[in-house]
Design an enzyme around this catalytic site. Structure first.
Site, mmCIF file in Angstrom:
data_model
loop_
_atom_site.group_PDB
_atom_site.id
_atom_site.type_symbol
_atom_site.label_atom_id
_atom_site.label_comp_id
_atom_site.label_asym_id
_atom_site.label_seq_id
_atom_site.Cartn_x
_atom_site.Cartn_y
_atom_site.Cartn_z
ATOM 1 N N SER A 12 0.812 -1.231 0.000
ATOM 2 C CA SER A 12 0.000 0.000 0.000
ATOM 3 C C SER A 12 0.843 1.279 0.000
ATOM 4 O O SER A 12 0.481 2.278 0.601
ATOM 5 C CB SER A 12 -0.944 -0.017 1.202
ATOM 6 O OG SER A 12 -0.213 -0.195 2.398
ATOM 7 N N GLY A 13 1.983 1.228 -0.697
ATOM 8 C CA GLY A 13 2.768 2.452 -0.898
ATOM 9 C C GLY A 13 2.299 3.172 -2.153
ATOM 10 O O GLY A 13 1.218 2.874 -2.697
ATOM 11 N N GLN A 46 11.450 11.366 2.494
ATOM 12 C CA GLN A 46 11.545 12.780 2.872
ATOM 13 C C GLN A 46 11.746 13.668 1.649
ATOM 14 O O GLN A 46 11.040 14.637 1.429
ATOM 15 C CB GLN A 46 12.715 12.973 3.838
ATOM 16 C CG GLN A 46 12.537 12.281 5.166
ATOM 17 C CD GLN A 46 13.759 12.435 6.070
ATOM 18 O OE1 GLN A 46 14.737 13.098 5.721
ATOM 19 N NE2 GLN A 46 13.706 11.799 7.227
ATOM 20 N N GLU A 113 18.907 17.106 -5.366
ATOM 21 C CA GLU A 113 19.561 16.028 -4.624
ATOM 22 C C GLU A 113 20.746 15.558 -5.448
ATOM 23 O O GLU A 113 20.971 16.018 -6.571
ATOM 24 C CB GLU A 113 18.581 14.875 -4.377
ATOM 25 C CG GLU A 113 17.570 15.161 -3.278
ATOM 26 C CD GLU A 113 16.673 13.972 -2.979
ATOM 27 O OE1 GLU A 113 17.081 13.109 -2.193
ATOM 28 O OE2 GLU A 113 15.574 13.913 -3.539
ATOM 29 N N ASP A 217 9.033 -9.143 0.564
ATOM 30 C CA ASP A 217 8.030 -10.211 0.410
ATOM 31 C C ASP A 217 7.673 -10.485 -1.057
ATOM 32 O O ASP A 217 7.603 -11.638 -1.484
ATOM 33 C CB ASP A 217 6.745 -9.857 1.174
ATOM 34 C CG ASP A 217 7.006 -9.604 2.654
ATOM 35 O OD1 ASP A 217 8.066 -10.019 3.151
ATOM 36 O OD2 ASP A 217 6.149 -8.985 3.306
ATOM 37 N N HIS A 238 21.967 4.658 1.765
ATOM 38 C CA HIS A 238 21.809 6.113 1.848
ATOM 39 C C HIS A 238 22.959 6.652 2.682
ATOM 40 O O HIS A 238 23.228 6.142 3.769
ATOM 41 C CB HIS A 238 20.469 6.470 2.485
ATOM 42 C CG HIS A 238 20.094 7.909 2.272
ATOM 43 N ND1 HIS A 238 20.773 8.946 2.880
ATOM 44 C CD2 HIS A 238 19.144 8.481 1.499
ATOM 45 C CE1 HIS A 238 20.229 10.093 2.487
ATOM 46 N NE2 HIS A 238 19.254 9.840 1.646
ATOM 47 N N ARG A 284 24.776 8.877 -5.102
ATOM 48 C CA ARG A 284 24.776 8.303 -3.761
ATOM 49 C C ARG A 284 25.813 7.200 -3.532
ATOM 50 O O ARG A 284 26.369 7.074 -2.456
ATOM 51 C CB ARG A 284 23.396 7.712 -3.527
ATOM 52 C CG ARG A 284 22.765 8.218 -2.298
ATOM 53 C CD ARG A 284 21.350 7.789 -2.260
ATOM 54 N NE ARG A 284 20.513 8.962 -2.233
ATOM 55 C CZ ARG A 284 19.205 8.911 -2.154
ATOM 56 N NH1 ARG A 284 18.586 7.765 -2.112
ATOM 57 N NH2 ARG A 284 18.512 10.022 -2.111
ATOM 58 N N HIS A 345 19.046 1.389 2.123
ATOM 59 C CA HIS A 345 17.968 2.329 1.837
ATOM 60 C C HIS A 345 17.043 1.885 0.708
ATOM 61 O O HIS A 345 15.827 1.965 0.834
ATOM 62 C CB HIS A 345 18.604 3.676 1.484
ATOM 63 C CG HIS A 345 17.629 4.749 1.113
ATOM 64 N ND1 HIS A 345 16.649 5.185 1.964
ATOM 65 C CD2 HIS A 345 17.499 5.491 -0.025
ATOM 66 C CE1 HIS A 345 15.942 6.153 1.384
ATOM 67 N NE2 HIS A 345 16.428 6.342 0.172
ATOM 68 N N GLU A 369 9.313 -0.466 -5.787
ATOM 69 C CA GLU A 369 10.631 -0.996 -5.409
ATOM 70 C C GLU A 369 10.718 -2.515 -5.558
ATOM 71 O O GLU A 369 11.808 -3.078 -5.684
ATOM 72 C CB GLU A 369 10.966 -0.565 -3.968
ATOM 73 C CG GLU A 369 12.431 -0.758 -3.611
ATOM 74 C CD GLU A 369 12.788 -0.217 -2.232
ATOM 75 O OE1 GLU A 369 11.981 0.533 -1.642
ATOM 76 O OE2 GLU A 369 13.879 -0.547 -1.734
ATOM 77 N N ARG A 380 20.218 4.004 -8.187
ATOM 78 C CA ARG A 380 19.045 4.868 -8.448
ATOM 79 C C ARG A 380 19.381 6.347 -8.250
ATOM 80 O O ARG A 380 19.991 6.729 -7.243
ATOM 81 C CB ARG A 380 17.929 4.486 -7.489
ATOM 82 C CG ARG A 380 16.705 5.357 -7.564
ATOM 83 C CD ARG A 380 15.704 4.930 -6.523
ATOM 84 N NE ARG A 380 16.248 5.102 -5.202
ATOM 85 C CZ ARG A 380 15.914 6.081 -4.372
ATOM 86 N NH1 ARG A 380 15.030 6.976 -4.724
ATOM 87 N NH2 ARG A 380 16.471 6.177 -3.200
HETATM 88 C C1 SIN Z 1 16.160 11.478 0.719
HETATM 89 O O1 SIN Z 1 15.341 12.312 1.082
HETATM 90 O O2 SIN Z 1 17.369 11.630 0.830
HETATM 91 C C2 SIN Z 1 15.669 10.209 0.125
HETATM 92 C C3 SIN Z 1 15.110 10.460 -1.201
HETATM 93 C C4 SIN Z 1 15.301 9.282 -2.092
HETATM 94 O O3 SIN Z 1 15.857 8.272 -1.674
HETATM 95 O O4 SIN Z 1 14.928 9.372 -3.267
#
Ligand code: SIN
Length: 532
Positions: A12-13, A46, A113, A217, A238, A284, A345, A369, A380
């Site tokens: 349910s995401g 976030q 980001e 799952d 992350h 990342r 992450h 995911e 990613r």
């Molecule tokens: C984050 O806010 O750093 C995570 C965002 C993401 O993983 O896309």
């Protein structure tokens, strides 16, 4: 009890809910979710959701950033499809009631980001996922065709081959066996289309910023049913989760660096310029590896994330959730750097699907995911995952409706779940112990920097635990903990086997035995499929 629907969504995401909303006017939709409907990784996101939004930006730049972050492994045609459908995905979310942050002039406040060459990330301050989940759950709750089963955990898929005990190629999915966690009973959920949207598998690792439900799952069930899984070696760590004994790897969004925060050694030295021209906003995998190297070289337990040069007013307004949470642990980010470490992450691999989210098993889709669509490649790009969830939710919905128009065969009479001679267990400690052992083993041997020797050692351990789980599984009544343990063991095995296959270092998979990129042999997906 048997529950039959046209569309069964497991999870349910953002992906599962947007799929459900898109198909709901075409038939009965059942959503099965392990805890309360909003207990998802989406709710914890976030940063935001990436989509081209300004005239300085372009689809071509977003595609190039995604390809580069993914170490040139993403499927460019998939990247193009997702990026070009980005603006429509944002429109859908806004239509469903999502409120993204705006500037004083009412235009959307786009942030940045790592790996993004432009500001293109829509956000709701630092709780974007919570806002998206809120809006989608509200829309789902009022839809007359959607029924939600909270506290229900899927055990295994029901397929035609299983029911008829014949070898079928391709096989067809008929639904799933599901445990009602509160009543301890197993029910048969039959469906024309089954959609796996169970999220990722961060709980395979000891340290993760994922919610407790992230036990892979959908991937484990699809693999057991005979679907291919791809690129499981690419677990994204992350770079910045809070280093505090009580914080449970609390995520500190990359958007904090997007708004100017700098990573420093404990002596105050900024170091990212030595690793990448984009410095703190490098992709990342590069940042996490740099931090790992810095910590090992200097014997430090953590790295400092410093945004103290911005005003306290700005920090509190832009990052209210992160600010308050850190303050609750006694750290004031407006005055001192945050101690941070990397943690598991996001899983870039998953169930192999086509451009509509269809797996190799007929009438079985995987989205979000849980899936490997070809978008992320070896790493990613930040904030591309929520986008992928909406785009593939929508594409899978469109394809499902087409399949429905051809007609779903009636749901066959399927044997009810048979508990056989299972009894209550008096050895729950085995489940707890094996959980811990798998997660510790994965953290220590299958982490940011790998070697064949460590991977082989990890595989041996995990396979031994799997044998123990198999014995235990048939002897005792099934519980949610046991289902999840079996799944994290399966996913751990898949990650290790994929990592052992890839004889190069690319993106998130770095091995000291093959430290170079090998485009000649390895610019391709790693595929695993169960042999029956
Ligand atoms: C984050 O806010 O750093 C995570 C965002 C993401 O993983 O896309």
């Amino acid at each position: 009890m048997k529950i039959v629907s046209d569309f069964l969504v497991i999870g349910s995401g953002i992906a599962g809910l947007s799929y459900a909303l898109k198909v709901a006017s075409h038939g009965k939709v059942v959503i099965v979710t392990k805890r309360e409907i909003s207990t998802t990784a989406t709710s914890l996101a976030q940063g935001g959701i990436a989509a081209v939004a300004t005239t300085q930006d372009s689809f071509e730049q977003h595609i190039a950033d995604t390809m580069e972050a993914g170490a040139w492994l993403p499927d460019e045609s998939v990247v193009r499809t997702v990026v070009e459908q980005g603006p429509k995905a944002i429109e859908d979310l806004i239509e469903w009631g999502v409120n993204f942050s705006r500037k004083a002039d009412q235009s959307y406040d786009l942030t940045r980001e790592g790996g993004h060459s432009q500001r293109r990330i829509y956000h709701a301050k630092d709780e974007t996922g919570k806002e998206i989940e809120r809006a989608l759950v509200e829309a789902v709750r009022v839809h007359p065709n959607i029924e939600v089963f909270d506290d229900h955990v899927a055990i295994d898929l029901i397929t035609e081959a299983k029911v008829t005990r014949r070898r079928l190629k391709p096989d067809r999915c008929l639904g799933a066996y599901v445990l009602d966690r509160k009543r301890g009973e197993v029910f048969t959920f039959g469906a024309g289309i089954t959609v796996l949207a169970t999220g990722g598998a961060g709980k395979v690792y000891l340290y993760t910023c994922n919610p407790d439900v992230a036990t892979g799952d959908g991937i484990a069930m699809a693999y057991r049913a005979g679907a291919s899984v791809a690129n499981m070696e690419f677990m994204q760590f992350h770079p910045t989760t809070l280093y505090h004994p009580l914080a449970k790897s609390f995520l500190v969004s990359e958007t904090v660096r997007g708004e100017g925060a700098v990573l420093r050694r404990q002596d105050g030295t900024a170091f990212m310029a030595q690793y990448h021209p984009l410095k703190d906003l490098a992709p990342r995998d590069i940042v996490a590896r740099a931090m790992d190297n810095e910590m090992k070289t200097h014997g430090d337990d953590y790295i400092c994330l410093d945004i103290t040069h911005r005003t306290a007013g700005y920090i509190k307004d832009r990052f209210p959730y992160i600010y308050e949470t850190c303050l609750s642990y006694g750290i004031d980010m407006t005055r001192e750097p945050l101690p941070v470490v990397p943690a598991a992450h996001y899983l870039c691999g998953g169930v192999k699907v086509d451009i509509d989210g269809e797996t190799e098993i007929r009438n079985l889709f995987a989205i979000g995911e849980t899936s490997c669509t070809g978008l992320h490649g070896a790493n990613r790009l930040a904030s591309n995952s929520l986008l992928e969830g909406v785009v593939f939710g929508s594409r899978a919905a469109r394809k499902s409706i087409t399949l429905q128009a051809d007609g779903f065969p009636p749901f066959p009479s399927v044997a009810h779940w048979d508990s056989g001679s299972a009894r209550n267990s008096d050895e729950e400690v085995i489940v707890a112990h094996n959980w811990d052992e798998i997660r510790r083993c994965m953290w220590n041997y299958v982490g940011i920097v790998r070697s064949d020797k460590r991977l082989v050692r990890a595989l041996r351990r995990v396979q031994m635990i799997q044998e123990e789980i198999a014995d235990y599984y048939w002897d005792f009544y099934i519980t949610s903990d046991l289902i999840e343990l079996r799944n994290i063991a399966t996913v751990a095995e898949l990650i290790i086997r994929s990592a052992l296959k890839r004889k190069e270092s690319r993106g998130l998979h770095y091995t000291i035995d093959y430290p170079e990129l090998d485009d000649v042999h390895w610019k391709r997906d790693t595929l695993l499929k169960k042999v029956f």
